[in-house]
Motif scaffolding. Structure first.
Motif, PDB file in Angstrom:
ATOM      1  N   LEU A   1       0.827  -1.204   0.000  1.00  0.00           N
ATOM      2  CA  LEU A   1       0.000   0.000   0.000  1.00  0.00           C
ATOM      3  C   LEU A   1       0.865   1.260   0.000  1.00  0.00           C
ATOM      4  O   LEU A   1       0.570   2.236  -0.699  1.00  0.00           O
ATOM      5  CB  LEU A   1      -0.926   0.000   1.221  1.00  0.00           C
ATOM      6  N   ALA A   2       1.934   1.232   0.768  1.00  0.00           N
ATOM      7  CA  ALA A   2       2.826   2.395   0.831  1.00  0.00           C
ATOM      8  C   ALA A   2       3.456   2.671  -0.528  1.00  0.00           C
ATOM      9  O   ALA A   2       3.671   3.835  -0.907  1.00  0.00           O
ATOM     10  CB  ALA A   2       3.903   2.168   1.883  1.00  0.00           C
ATOM     11  N   ALA A   3       3.739   1.610  -1.267  1.00  0.00           N
ATOM     12  CA  ALA A   3       4.418   1.764  -2.550  1.00  0.00           C
ATOM     13  C   ALA A   3       3.534   2.387  -3.623  1.00  0.00           C
ATOM     14  O   ALA A   3       4.034   2.799  -4.679  1.00  0.00           O
ATOM     15  CB  ALA A   3       4.920   0.408  -3.040  1.00  0.00           C
ATOM     16  N   THR A   4       2.222   2.481  -3.386  1.00  0.00           N
ATOM     17  CA  THR A   4       1.347   3.104  -4.386  1.00  0.00           C
ATOM     18  C   THR A   4       1.561   4.609  -4.461  1.00  0.00           C
ATOM     19  O   THR A   4       1.139   5.241  -5.430  1.00  0.00           O
ATOM     20  CB  THR A   4      -0.141   2.825  -4.083  1.00  0.00           C
ATOM     21  N   GLN A   5       2.196   5.197  -3.440  1.00  0.00           N
ATOM     22  CA  GLN A   5       2.588   6.600  -3.514  1.00  0.00           C
ATOM     23  C   GLN A   5       3.964   6.682  -4.169  1.00  0.00           C
ATOM     24  O   GLN A   5       4.902   6.022  -3.697  1.00  0.00           O
ATOM     25  CB  GLN A   5       2.647   7.248  -2.127  1.00  0.00           C
ATOM     26  N   PRO A   6       4.142   7.465  -5.227  1.00  0.00           N
ATOM     27  CA  PRO A   6       5.445   7.547  -5.886  1.00  0.00           C
ATOM     28  C   PRO A   6       6.585   7.921  -4.945  1.00  0.00           C
ATOM     29  O   PRO A   6       7.734   7.531  -5.173  1.00  0.00           O
ATOM     30  CB  PRO A   6       5.228   8.635  -6.952  1.00  0.00           C
ATOM     31  N   ILE A   7       6.276   8.641  -3.880  1.00  0.00           N
ATOM     32  CA  ILE A   7       7.326   9.031  -2.940  1.00  0.00           C
ATOM     33  C   ILE A   7       7.841   7.840  -2.143  1.00  0.00           C
ATOM     34  O   ILE A   7       8.875   7.905  -1.493  1.00  0.00           O
ATOM     35  CB  ILE A   7       6.818  10.155  -2.007  1.00  0.00           C
TER      36      ILE A   7
ATOM     37  N   ILE B   1      -8.627  22.856  -3.429  1.00  0.00           N
ATOM     38  CA  ILE B   1      -8.454  21.496  -2.917  1.00  0.00           C
ATOM     39  C   ILE B   1      -6.970  21.168  -3.016  1.00  0.00           C
ATOM     40  O   ILE B   1      -6.416  21.113  -4.116  1.00  0.00           O
ATOM     41  CB  ILE B   1      -9.268  20.468  -3.724  1.00  0.00           C
ATOM     42  N   TYR B   2      -6.337  20.960  -1.867  1.00  0.00           N
ATOM     43  CA  TYR B   2      -4.899  20.730  -1.838  1.00  0.00           C
ATOM     44  C   TYR B   2      -4.583  19.240  -1.772  1.00  0.00           C
ATOM     45  O   TYR B   2      -4.807  18.602  -0.750  1.00  0.00           O
ATOM     46  CB  TYR B   2      -4.286  21.412  -0.605  1.00  0.00           C
ATOM     47  N   PRO B   3      -4.008  18.649  -2.829  1.00  0.00           N
ATOM     48  CA  PRO B   3      -3.532  17.270  -2.712  1.00  0.00           C
ATOM     49  C   PRO B   3      -2.329  17.226  -1.763  1.00  0.00           C
ATOM     50  O   PRO B   3      -1.465  18.109  -1.802  1.00  0.00           O
ATOM     51  CB  PRO B   3      -3.102  16.907  -4.137  1.00  0.00           C
ATOM     52  N   ILE B   4      -2.293  16.235  -0.915  1.00  0.00           N
ATOM     53  CA  ILE B   4      -1.109  15.965  -0.091  1.00  0.00           C
ATOM     54  C   ILE B   4      -0.935  14.456  -0.150  1.00  0.00           C
ATOM     55  O   ILE B   4      -1.457  13.710   0.674  1.00  0.00           O
ATOM     56  CB  ILE B   4      -1.259  16.542   1.331  1.00  0.00           C
ATOM     57  N   ASP B   5      -0.202  14.020  -1.189  1.00  0.00           N
ATOM     58  CA  ASP B   5      -0.363  12.630  -1.632  1.00  0.00           C
ATOM     59  C   ASP B   5       0.918  11.936  -2.086  1.00  0.00           C
ATOM     60  O   ASP B   5       0.860  10.880  -2.719  1.00  0.00           O
ATOM     61  CB  ASP B   5      -1.380  12.587  -2.773  1.00  0.00           C
ATOM     62  N   GLY B   6       2.058  12.518  -1.791  1.00  0.00           N
ATOM     63  CA  GLY B   6       3.302  11.882  -2.204  1.00  0.00           C
ATOM     64  C   GLY B   6       3.416  11.680  -3.697  1.00  0.00           C
ATOM     65  O   GLY B   6       4.083  10.752  -4.158  1.00  0.00           O
ATOM     66  N   GLY B   7       2.764  12.529  -4.475  1.00  0.00           N
ATOM     67  CA  GLY B   7       2.823  12.429  -5.934  1.00  0.00           C
ATOM     68  C   GLY B   7       1.800  11.494  -6.546  1.00  0.00           C
ATOM     69  O   GLY B   7       1.844  11.238  -7.754  1.00  0.00           O
ATOM     70  N   PHE B   8       0.833  11.031  -5.746  1.00  0.00           N
ATOM     71  CA  PHE B   8      -0.101  10.021  -6.220  1.00  0.00           C
ATOM     72  C   PHE B   8      -0.896  10.472  -7.445  1.00  0.00           C
ATOM     73  O   PHE B   8      -1.050   9.723  -8.418  1.00  0.00           O
ATOM     74  CB  PHE B   8      -1.068   9.631  -5.091  1.00  0.00           C
ATOM     75  N   LEU B   9      -1.389  11.697  -7.438  1.00  0.00           N
ATOM     76  CA  LEU B   9      -2.265  12.144  -8.522  1.00  0.00           C
ATOM     77  C   LEU B   9      -1.503  12.452  -9.805  1.00  0.00           C
ATOM     78  O   LEU B   9      -2.039  12.277 -10.904  1.00  0.00           O
ATOM     79  CB  LEU B   9      -3.046  13.394  -8.102  1.00  0.00           C
ATOM     80  N   THR B  10      -0.283  12.926  -9.692  1.00  0.00           N
ATOM     81  CA  THR B  10       0.412  13.435 -10.872  1.00  0.00           C
ATOM     82  C   THR B  10       1.599  12.610 -11.338  1.00  0.00           C
ATOM     83  O   THR B  10       2.012  12.733 -12.491  1.00  0.00           O
ATOM     84  CB  THR B  10       0.916  14.869 -10.602  1.00  0.00           C
ATOM     85  N   LEU B  11       2.135  11.765 -10.489  1.00  0.00           N
ATOM     86  CA  LEU B  11       3.373  11.049 -10.837  1.00  0.00           C
ATOM     87  C   LEU B  11       3.195   9.565 -11.082  1.00  0.00           C
ATOM     88  O   LEU B  11       4.144   8.899 -11.485  1.00  0.00           O
ATOM     89  CB  LEU B  11       4.435  11.275  -9.753  1.00  0.00           C
ATOM     90  N   ASN B  12       1.999   9.015 -10.816  1.00  0.00           N
ATOM     91  CA  ASN B  12       1.779   7.609 -11.122  1.00  0.00           C
ATOM     92  C   ASN B  12       1.670   7.410 -12.637  1.00  0.00           C
ATOM     93  O   ASN B  12       1.021   8.192 -13.336  1.00  0.00           O
ATOM     94  CB  ASN B  12       0.484   7.121 -10.468  1.00  0.00           C
ATOM     95  N   THR B  13       2.281   6.382 -13.136  1.00  0.00           N
ATOM     96  CA  THR B  13       2.221   6.122 -14.568  1.00  0.00           C
ATOM     97  C   THR B  13       1.739   4.689 -14.804  1.00  0.00           C
ATOM     98  O   THR B  13       1.769   3.867 -13.927  1.00  0.00           O
ATOM     99  CB  THR B  13       3.605   6.282 -15.218  1.00  0.00           C
TER     100      THR B  13
END
Length: 262
Positions: A216-222, A250-262
């Motif tokens: 689960l932790a690995a799903t965040q790009p960070i 609306i502030y994402p605080i997501d370790g890059g989840f919304l923009t860096l997942n490919t």
């Protein structure tokens, strides 16, 4: 010199204060000088959190409150507004519940339960919170959203729906009361390591908790989950005068989840 993010003399209501993100937010606001009124339905954890804040020199009070109950919520908000000399300055709508399921597996009872807490509960607090902020000359509201409102997540049908409603309520309140000095924003975390996560892993993957946590932790790009204190720091900023130019966001605080997942 004036302290950055100084909240001295401001009255703050935090719902779902007892554990996890709510506890971290309550403590962080108190450290910056706010008088915190923590609301929860778990008396043991709520009182313990408030006691720890006071023991560290902060100022905090606890109230039992089911935010899904309109009458009860109104009485609690009215009491707080009437008994504090500062009025209501800050509202953090953190209380919420999770749910796992698709549109097929989600029952009508599941949907009603999510609606009552995650949508109606936020409405109730906004309804009474804005009322008292209008009386005291303005304030800052932070709603707890989620990345689930912005992307499709597996098995999160009802939860995503409820957080989508939080997003649109945030926009509406920000638009309707911008001229009354009321700012309304939301934060949208990805996975955060809270007691809920630990309980979910223990119940769903007994004996495999560590393995599944890492997945689960690995799903965040960070490469990790967020920590409650990191969420709290963003809330402090949005509630402070330093964020006075920010509303309807609306502030994402997501370790890059919304923009860096490919």
């Amino acid at each position: 010199m004036k302290q950055v993010f100084d909240l001295s003399g401001k009255t703050a209501i935090v719902t779902g204060c007892g554990k996890g993100i709510g506890a971290a937010i309550s403590s962080a606001l108190a450290r910056q000088g706010a008088i915190v009124y923590g609301l929860d339905m778990d008396n043991a954890s709520g009182k313990a959190l408030i006691d720890s804040i006071n023991a560290e020199g902060g100022k905090a009070h606890y109230f039992y409150c089911d935010v899904a109950d309109y009458e009860t919520t109104g009485k609690v908000f009215d009491y707080i507004a009437e008994t504090t000399e500062y009025g209501l300055d800050i509202l953090v709508n953190n209380a919420g519940i999770a749910h796992i399921g698709t549109v097929v597996s989600t029952t009508p009872d599941d949907l009603d339960r999510l609606y009552q807490v995650n949508i109606k509960g936020v409405y109730n607090c906004l309804h009474f919170g804005v009322k008292h902020m209008l009386e005291s000359g303005g304030g800052s509201i932070v709603n707890m959203g989620s990345v689930a409102a912005s992307v499709g997540l597996s098995d999160r049908f009802a939860y995503s729906m409820s957080k989508g409603a939080v997003t649109t309520m945030t926009y509406s309140v920000a638009k309707d009361f911008i001229k009354e000095n009321i700012r309304c924003n939301a934060i949208a975390p990805a996975r955060v390591h809270t007691p809920f996560v630990d309980g979910y892993l223990k119940q769903t993957y007994p004996g495999r908790e560590s393995e599944m946590y890492d997945q689960l932790a690995a799903t965040q790009p960070i490469g990790r989950m967020g920590q409650p204190g990191e969420i709290a720091n963003l809330v402090v900023y949005l509630c402070s005068d330093e964020a006075s130019f920010i509303t309807g966001t609306i502030y994402p605080i997501d370790g890059g989840f919304l923009t860096l997942n490919t």
